[in-house]
Motif scaffolding. Structure first.
Motif, mmCIF file in Angstrom:
data_model
loop_
_atom_site.group_PDB
_atom_site.id
_atom_site.type_symbol
_atom_site.label_atom_id
_atom_site.label_comp_id
_atom_site.label_asym_id
_atom_site.label_seq_id
_atom_site.Cartn_x
_atom_site.Cartn_y
_atom_site.Cartn_z
ATOM 1 N N GLN A 3 -3.779 17.792 -50.092
ATOM 2 C CA GLN A 3 -4.582 18.299 -48.993
ATOM 3 C C GLN A 3 -3.659 18.780 -47.877
ATOM 4 N N GLN A 28 -11.910 33.385 -55.938
ATOM 5 C CA GLN A 28 -11.851 32.158 -56.734
ATOM 6 C C GLN A 28 -11.033 32.350 -58.007
ATOM 7 N N ASN A 29 -11.165 33.536 -58.602
ATOM 8 C CA ASN A 29 -10.471 33.814 -59.857
ATOM 9 C C ASN A 29 -9.633 35.080 -59.742
ATOM 10 N N ASP A 46 2.161 28.451 -53.603
ATOM 11 C CA ASP A 46 1.805 27.090 -53.998
ATOM 12 C C ASP A 46 0.700 26.553 -53.085
ATOM 13 N N THR A 54 -3.979 26.209 -53.149
ATOM 14 C CA THR A 54 -5.218 26.459 -53.890
ATOM 15 C C THR A 54 -6.217 27.193 -53.012
ATOM 16 N N GLN A 111 -9.224 26.200 -52.271
ATOM 17 C CA GLN A 111 -9.859 25.255 -51.361
ATOM 18 C C GLN A 111 -8.943 24.896 -50.198
ATOM 19 N N GLU A 112 -7.656 24.786 -50.466
ATOM 20 C CA GLU A 112 -6.714 24.501 -49.381
ATOM 21 C C GLU A 112 -6.653 25.657 -48.392
ATOM 22 N N ARG A 154 -2.094 28.658 -56.996
ATOM 23 C CA ARG A 154 -1.819 27.606 -57.974
ATOM 24 C C ARG A 154 -3.028 27.292 -58.849
ATOM 25 N N CYS A 155 -4.227 27.465 -58.295
ATOM 26 C CA CYS A 155 -5.458 27.095 -58.994
ATOM 27 C C CYS A 155 -5.999 28.210 -59.882
ATOM 28 N N GLY A 156 -5.353 29.375 -59.865
ATOM 29 C CA GLY A 156 -5.859 30.512 -60.631
ATOM 30 C C GLY A 156 -6.591 31.529 -59.789
ATOM 31 N N GLY A 157 -6.735 31.245 -58.516
ATOM 32 C CA GLY A 157 -7.344 32.210 -57.606
ATOM 33 C C GLY A 157 -6.335 33.243 -57.147
#
Length: 459
Positions: A2, A55-56, A116, A118, A120-121, A159-162
């Motif tokens: 976070q 998101q993606n 690095d 996400t 959401q971050e 990092r999350c694919g977004g």
């Protein structure tokens, strides 16, 4: 992991051999495109920088391919700005010269990176831009504004694919409507690679030539001022210089549809008004109050008005160049803060009504004089991004979770709120010590115990 809401973004990791130049996928016209007097204003000699969070991710190859295709239609964005300098002119004074676009197909700058972090971050810190966001747009090594390519894009994989798509589009070539049109056409070709874009962009700027220059000098429109050689204007007080003399901090406030209805209720039945009119009036009033200015100082509200349907002949569909002029409401500080909201709304409505066809032609004629410039001395400038469809951009993996400017400035933006089409986010930067005061005036009307109408001061 976070991240704190105050934490800066991590550094970007660029792919090898970055950036690249994306050229039009097929031959394009090679000529000089002259810009209109609206395009050519010094006030517009910067780039509009958008940031989109998705998101993606979409594959880089597909984004490059569709960009290459859309640049066939928008070929001036693959060119380079030039000045109409004569051989005896000094290049150092290029800022005073008429601009044109060398449509040479040199290409748009496209950078690929990873970060690095996400989705959401990033959303946790997305409410207010900060300086670290500049990492999301490749910095072109350009000596001057004229040396920078008109279109710069960076796609940053997360990092999350977004992914984050950041664009820089030269304001001399496009206004807000035009940039939205270009971005949607790029996205359209990404999702439908075998199709053609629905409406062909209209390039020629002759639509905004002055109709018939008069023998007398046009009246100076209140949104503008004139440089006078050897004047002492620099010694006079300027709100603009005062604000820029200290570090600025963004203030970001979101107003729901019910909040805006509550503002409007302070104006009816005396006057009917649009959402923009009431929120712009309220923002101007709050801005002036927070600055604690001298009562006799004249203050102005400047806001862009689309004139594509206000002039004759009508502007063709697909016109993506600058098709707006600045409307101007003005009064003294005392006249503003001692007024009530519906009287301020009237000033805004009168400013809109003043932009007749004849007035627009007079402005176009007036801008032939390069000593004329936008009057930013004691002006709040509002640009409305909330009605341009910018938040609907879809490259095939869904609409963005966030869209907004890359940076915040003293110009005020009305931004869309993702998922809430009738809400508006107000973003403007102020000196740190004034932000809480501005926010107080902006939100005071939401206090149910506050019986004073917004904008009404005790006398």
């Amino acid at each position: 992991m976070q991240r704190s809401s105050n934490e800066e973004l991590p550094d970007c990791c660029y792919q090898e051999n970055q950036p690249s130049l994306i050229k039009p996928s097929s031959p394009t016209p090679n000529h000089m495109l002259h810009l209109s007097n609206l395009d050519d204003q010094k006030f517009l000699r910067f780039s509009i920088k958008y940031i989109y969070l998705f998101q993606n991710s979409v594959t880089i190859h597909l984004l490059k391919l569709s960009l290459s295709r859309v640049l066939v239609d928008y070929y001036p964005l693959a060119g380079r700005l030039k000045t109409l300098l004569s051989p005896h002119d000094d290049d150092d004074h290029g800022d005073d010269q008429k601009l044109q676009v060398d449509c040479n197909g040199e290409g748009a700058v496209f950078a690929e990176a990873s970060m690095d972090i996400t989705v959401q971050e990033f959303l946790q810190i997305s409410h207010k831009p900060n300086k670290s966001w500049r990492k999301l747009l490749f910095r072109v090594d350009a000596r001057t504004f004229l040396d920078a390519p008109p279109l710069v894009i960076q796609v940053t994989k997360l990092r999350c694919g977004g992914m984050i798509v950041c664009t820089s589009i030269n304001h001399c070539l496009c206004d807000g409507i035009g940039t939205s049109q270009f971005l949607h056409d790029w996205a359209y070709l990404t999702t439908k690679p075998i199709d053609s874009i629905p409406i062909t962009p209209f390039h020629s700027r002759h639509m905004f030539k002055p109709r018939s220059p008069s023998s007398h000098l046009p009246l100076l429109h209140p949104a503008f001022t004139k440089n006078v050689p050897n004047s002492t204007a620099e010694d006079s007080f300027s709100v603009n210089r005062y604000l820029h003399s200290q570090p600025l901090v963004p203030a970001s406030l979101t107003y729901t549809a019910s909040n805006i209805m509550r503002l409007k209720s302070q104006c009816v039945p005396s006057i009917k008004c649009t959402t923009f009119e009431v929120l712009a009036s309220h923002t101007w009033l709050s801005w002036v109050k927070s600055l604690n200015l001298a009562p006799s100082l004249e203050v102005k509200l400047l806001f862009s008005m689309n004139i594509r349907n206000r002039v004759n002949p009508k502007i063709p569909k697909g016109y993506y160049a600058n098709g707006f002029v600045l409307a101007c409401a003005k009064t003294t500080v005392k006249g503003l803060v001692n007024s009530n909201l519906h009287n301020v709304v009237k000033l805004v409505q009168e400013a809109k009504l003043a932009l007749t066809d004849d007035c627009v032609n007079s402005i176009l004629e007036m801008l032939e004089d390069k000593n004329i410039k936008t009057d930013l001395t004691a002006s709040l400038v509002i640009s409305q991004w909330s009605k341009l469809g910018l938040e609907d951009l879809d490259f095939g993996e869904g609409k963005p979770l966030h869209m907004g400017p890359l940076t915040s400035d003293i110009y005020c933006l009305f931004l869309p709120v993702i998922g809430h089409p009738n809400d508006i986010r107000v973003l403007v930067s102020l000196p740190k010590g004034l932000v809480s005061k501005f926010e107080y005036y902006m939100n005071r009307f939401l206090d149910s115990n506050n019986v004073e109408a917004t904008g009404n001061c005790e006398k």
